[in-house]
Design a protein around this motif. Structure first.
Motif: not given
Length: 295
Positions: A200-208, A254-255
């Motif tokens: 859950m610490n993954i920055d999803v927006e950064k790694h979309i 976060h899809r």
């Protein structure tokens, strides 16, 4: 963002397998790495037949007993007829090449006879007869190897270096779950070992447009694991984490697209097709780019 999460040591023991299947059915495990020589191996093979949407890797620890008669592989076993590598992996360097090839083939043939399939992936190091024998047998059975380190294409048989493979698919490996100490250090364990938070610490927006591969050991403990493995409570925590409702909500919010290893290798949608078939809220409509629950 795509996420493939692997359960290692599948087939270790029957109770351990129970935990893996809980993490498959109630959690986010999409891939298993199976050991074909351990006490729970046959149980794992029989049960995994009902989960064709789970991809399988070959976990060649060789901690148990050979499939062949120990008398046929004397360079690989100790006086008890068990593989001699458990405490000293360097002993793999002294095995007989032909004996090792025969044992590798026997393990795959047994898996084929029970499950009707062979592993999708394996890892090969460039050391000695053990690894050379594994490579020969993987080539014979067209098993993709070193997916985590650069791999061989099943279709072409040509190796692709790790940098090219990861760049092509924009794949990243998740780092360790602990903040300090080790997963075997009880002083740090309960406060610092948090596998769900790691995801859950993954920055999803950064790694979309990225794909992540993570691994854990989700399973239950029994006397075999407690007597011989240094990784104990971490297994129970991993199982708990994979089924954490907060992690599930994070994936939906976060899809995140859950995928198996074959999906990453070949661009298929096996795992998502399964989620759609069972009406899971984790299903993503690939064409529409939306989760089934409306996100």
């Amino acid at each position: 963002m795509k996420l493939c999460y692997r359960a290692d040591d599948f087939g270790y023991t029957v109770p351990f397998n129970d935990g893996v299947f809980k993490a498959i059915e109630q959690g986010i495990i999409t891939h298993v790495d199976i050991m074909l020589d351990t006490p729970g191996a046959e149980d794992a093979m029989v049960r995994i037949k009902d989960y064709p949407w789970i991809s399988i890797g070959w976990h060649t620890h060789f901690w148990g007993r050979p499939v062949l008669d120990p008398a046929l592989v004397p360079s690989m076993v100790n006086e008890e007829g068990k593989f001699k590598f458990r405490k000293d992996q360097s002993l793999r360097l002294s095995v007989d090449y032909d004996e090792t090839v025969a044992e590798f083939r026997a393990q795959l043939q047994k898996m084929m006879s029970i499950t009707g399939r062979i592993p999708d992936t394996a890892n090969i190091r460039n050391q000695g007869n053990f690894e050379r024998a594994k490579k020969q047998v993987c080539d014979e059975y067209h098993i993709c190897y070193n997916f985590a380190d650069g791999m061989t294409e099943r279709q072409t048989g040509k190796a692709m270096p790790i940098e090219e493979r990861y760049k092509k698919y924009n794949i990243q490996q998740l780092k360790g779950a602990q903040k300090g100490g080790t997963i075997y250090d009880m002083e740090y364990f309960w406060d610092c070992y948090d596998p769900a938070k790691k995801i859950m610490n993954i920055d999803v927006e950064k790694h979309i447009n990225s794909s992540f591969i993570g691994a854990c050991h989700p399973g239950f403990l029994d006397d075999i694991i407690l007597s011989e493995s240094s990784c104990q409570l971490a297994r129970v925590r991993d199982c708990q984490a994979m089924c954490d409702p907060a992690l599930r909500h994070w994936i939906i919010e976060h899809r995140v697209e859950l995928v198996n290893c074959r999906d990453l290798l070949y661009g298929t949608h096996e795992y998502q097709n399964h989620l759609q078939a069972i009406g899971s809220d984790l299903f993503i409509n690939i064409k529409e780019g939306e989760m089934s629950n409306g996100y």
